[in-house]
Design a protein around this motif. Structure first.
Motif, PDB file in Angstrom:
ATOM      1  N   GLU A 180      48.120  50.894  23.618  1.00  0.00           N
ATOM      2  CA  GLU A 180      48.072  52.157  22.885  1.00  0.00           C
ATOM      3  C   GLU A 180      48.734  53.313  23.615  1.00  0.00           C
ATOM      4  O   GLU A 180      49.440  54.123  23.034  1.00  0.00           O
ATOM      5  CB  GLU A 180      46.609  52.561  22.623  1.00  0.00           C
ATOM      6  CG  GLU A 180      46.033  51.965  21.379  1.00  0.00           C
ATOM      7  CD  GLU A 180      46.822  52.320  20.138  1.00  0.00           C
ATOM      8  OE1 GLU A 180      46.682  53.440  19.646  1.00  0.00           O
ATOM      9  OE2 GLU A 180      47.585  51.458  19.662  1.00  0.00           O
ATOM     10  N   TRP A 181      48.468  53.405  24.924  1.00  0.00           N
ATOM     11  CA  TRP A 181      48.898  54.578  25.700  1.00  0.00           C
ATOM     12  C   TRP A 181      50.243  54.373  26.365  1.00  0.00           C
ATOM     13  O   TRP A 181      50.735  55.224  27.098  1.00  0.00           O
ATOM     14  CB  TRP A 181      47.805  54.961  26.703  1.00  0.00           C
ATOM     15  CG  TRP A 181      46.531  55.208  25.965  1.00  0.00           C
ATOM     16  CD1 TRP A 181      45.524  54.303  25.738  1.00  0.00           C
ATOM     17  CD2 TRP A 181      46.169  56.392  25.247  1.00  0.00           C
ATOM     18  NE1 TRP A 181      44.560  54.860  24.937  1.00  0.00           N
ATOM     19  CE2 TRP A 181      44.918  56.143  24.633  1.00  0.00           C
ATOM     20  CE3 TRP A 181      46.772  57.652  25.091  1.00  0.00           C
ATOM     21  CZ2 TRP A 181      44.274  57.100  23.865  1.00  0.00           C
ATOM     22  CZ3 TRP A 181      46.114  58.613  24.317  1.00  0.00           C
ATOM     23  CH2 TRP A 181      44.886  58.326  23.721  1.00  0.00           C
ATOM     24  N   VAL A 182      50.836  53.213  26.102  1.00  0.00           N
ATOM     25  CA  VAL A 182      52.191  52.951  26.608  1.00  0.00           C
ATOM     26  C   VAL A 182      53.196  53.060  25.461  1.00  0.00           C
ATOM     27  O   VAL A 182      54.234  53.711  25.591  1.00  0.00           O
ATOM     28  CB  VAL A 182      52.280  51.555  27.260  1.00  0.00           C
ATOM     29  CG1 VAL A 182      53.686  51.283  27.772  1.00  0.00           C
ATOM     30  CG2 VAL A 182      51.267  51.434  28.402  1.00  0.00           C
ATOM     31  N   VAL A 183      52.847  52.443  24.340  1.00  0.00           N
ATOM     32  CA  VAL A 183      53.805  52.450  23.229  1.00  0.00           C
ATOM     33  C   VAL A 183      53.153  52.692  21.858  1.00  0.00           C
ATOM     34  O   VAL A 183      53.779  53.250  20.962  1.00  0.00           O
ATOM     35  CB  VAL A 183      54.660  51.143  23.228  1.00  0.00           C
ATOM     36  CG1 VAL A 183      53.795  49.911  23.106  1.00  0.00           C
ATOM     37  CG2 VAL A 183      55.719  51.148  22.136  1.00  0.00           C
ATOM     38  N   GLY A 184      51.863  52.385  21.726  1.00  0.00           N
ATOM     39  CA  GLY A 184      51.215  52.447  20.409  1.00  0.00           C
ATOM     40  C   GLY A 184      51.130  53.843  19.809  1.00  0.00           C
ATOM     41  O   GLY A 184      51.577  54.078  18.678  1.00  0.00           O
ATOM     42  N   LYS A 185      50.576  54.780  20.560  1.00  0.00           N
ATOM     43  CA  LYS A 185      50.450  56.158  20.072  1.00  0.00           C
ATOM     44  C   LYS A 185      51.815  56.765  19.780  1.00  0.00           C
ATOM     45  O   LYS A 185      51.980  57.558  18.855  1.00  0.00           O
ATOM     46  CB  LYS A 185      49.767  57.027  21.138  1.00  0.00           C
ATOM     47  CG  LYS A 185      48.325  56.656  21.412  1.00  0.00           C
ATOM     48  CD  LYS A 185      47.406  57.303  20.394  1.00  0.00           C
ATOM     49  CE  LYS A 185      45.963  56.931  20.662  1.00  0.00           C
ATOM     50  NZ  LYS A 185      45.091  57.385  19.554  1.00  0.00           N
ATOM     51  N   PRO A 211      53.270  62.016  27.798  1.00  0.00           N
ATOM     52  CA  PRO A 211      52.926  60.997  28.784  1.00  0.00           C
ATOM     53  C   PRO A 211      52.960  59.584  28.217  1.00  0.00           C
ATOM     54  O   PRO A 211      52.696  59.364  27.038  1.00  0.00           O
ATOM     55  CB  PRO A 211      51.468  61.336  29.155  1.00  0.00           C
ATOM     56  CG  PRO A 211      51.197  62.687  28.589  1.00  0.00           C
ATOM     57  CD  PRO A 211      52.113  62.833  27.404  1.00  0.00           C
ATOM     58  N   LEU A 212      53.285  58.631  29.082  1.00  0.00           N
ATOM     59  CA  LEU A 212      52.851  57.264  28.852  1.00  0.00           C
ATOM     60  C   LEU A 212      52.053  56.896  30.093  1.00  0.00           C
ATOM     61  O   LEU A 212      52.351  57.377  31.185  1.00  0.00           O
ATOM     62  CB  LEU A 212      53.994  56.287  28.571  1.00  0.00           C
ATOM     63  CG  LEU A 212      54.901  55.795  29.668  1.00  0.00           C
ATOM     64  CD1 LEU A 212      55.721  54.605  29.180  1.00  0.00           C
ATOM     65  CD2 LEU A 212      55.880  56.895  30.082  1.00  0.00           C
ATOM     66  N   VAL A 213      51.019  56.089  29.917  1.00  0.00           N
ATOM     67  CA  VAL A 213      50.112  55.785  31.028  1.00  0.00           C
ATOM     68  C   VAL A 213      50.408  54.368  31.495  1.00  0.00           C
ATOM     69  O   VAL A 213      50.036  53.391  30.845  1.00  0.00           O
ATOM     70  CB  VAL A 213      48.635  55.964  30.611  1.00  0.00           C
ATOM     71  CG1 VAL A 213      47.707  55.638  31.774  1.00  0.00           C
ATOM     72  CG2 VAL A 213      48.393  57.389  30.112  1.00  0.00           C
TER      73      VAL A 213
END
Lengths: 236, 236
Positions: free
Chosen positions: B98-103, B89-91
């Motif tokens: 973080e939850w779009v590209v960082g992780k 997933p990306l949120v």
């Protein structure tokens, strides 16, 4: 319907000329650019971009058949008429969400609220920017994290090509000449699905040739305004 | 090489069962799930997810031919063996990068640093989440902006399908039953390139049927653990 990704036109390109709506260019110079052998012209700028100066530059290109790309400074007030593509950047290493999803959301919402201006998705192409020159206007505006290891730059590129499967990965040094070794490393990490664009500091045949060894497309801009002879030398 | 996007298997699905590695399920119940008519099982959870409980759940599914999807809580420690897909997933409406590209960047960097564990990109599928239940664990963890107008939710969905051209748009109510009218509006805005997934609160034939009118795929999870009869009724 989104355009099918088979055989996108830019896969055949190797040289794009960026024209800045905020800078004056003579008719003779514009003609020289279009006839130089460059594969496309991109209407693009970061500062002092207005509907008026964009419209004027597009208008001055009307009679030329060369592929025309509009790259809006922010994806607002996009003009679809008279251009072949609208390349809309997202900045992978931006410092906040604005330049990844925020501006885009505003654009989509605003266009929908205007009856007369639905987005022509078939012309829209996402570009995954990695902004690498901390001194550039684009780095300052997007608060880009430019202090990256080569491994991090490669990881951003792979995120764009292999995870999101975006068609264009754009290494942007805007105003400075970048590190050919870094461009090579990114090139080696990509699997050929995305086109690798390089932009920044190309003002000679040598620099264009060096970056073209690794990038699929070199984007040449400022030198158009500082020395037409030097510009012409960048078209290999 | 990224898999070609022609005929992705999930385009033929209408029902996915989410299994939580942190919850116990009997062999009999697992067999009932697999034989229920659900199109795929997704190994997924937000809290207390460990390599061990993920491996155990995957292992208990080994002898079943049903398509198996791993949806990592964070894209780290992904196990590619014995699953058909890794849905990452990306949120889109996350509160930070973080939850779009960082992780994702951490994941790519870390996997590359381990010789033995290159990412199997051909199994990786990006999911564009829009998280809509503010009470859910996923909303809290990702600091999702859930106070959205219908126009904003539609704009996120269009950003995912028409701009990024991602294959899956996922409306996630996780733990609550969502607004069918909102799912309908998103469904109407999409052009059929992306699959629309709906998840949250589906615990009856009626709810499954209502959301299936608009979503391509309904994802059913919690009810597996609270009432197998109710779960079976959700498989239309």
């Amino acid at each position: 319907m989104p355009e099918k990704r088979t055989l996108p036109l830019w896969k055949t390109w190797s040289h794009i000329t960026k024209l800045d709506p905020d800078k004056r260019i003579s008719e003779a110079d514009l003609k020289a650019v279009v006839e130089s052998g460059t594969d496309a012209v991109m209407i693009s700028g970061t500062q002092n971009i207005t509907d008026e100066n964009v419209a004027q530059l597009i208008s001055s290109l009307t009679n030329y058949k060369i592929p025309k790309i509009l790259e809006p400074a922010t994806p607002e007030a996009v003009q679809y008429e008279a251009v072949d593509f609208v390349f809309v950047p997202l900045v992978l290493n931006a410092g906040d969400l604005e330049w990844v999803v925020g501006k885009h959301l505003e654009w989509i919402k605003n266009e929908k609220s205007k009856n007369h201006a639905a987005i022509k998705w078939e012309k829209v192409v996402p570009e995954a920017y990695i902004v690498l020159n901390p001194e550039s206007a684009v780095a300052r505006v997007t608060k880009s994290k430019t202090e990256l290891t080569p491994e991090e730059v490669v990881a951003y590129a792979e995120y764009a090509e292999k995870y999101l499967r975006l068609p264009i990965v754009y290494l942007e040094y805007s105003g400075a000449y970048g590190d050919p070794n870094l461009v090579r490393r990114v090139s080696e990490a990509l699997c050929g699905e995305a086109s690798l664009f390089y932009g920044g500091g190309i003002d000679s045949k040598e620099r264009a040739g060096e970056m073209k060894k690794y990038a699929d497309v070199v984007v040449v801009g400022n030198v158009v305004y500082s020395g037409m002879e030097m510009f012409l030398a960048t078209v290999l």
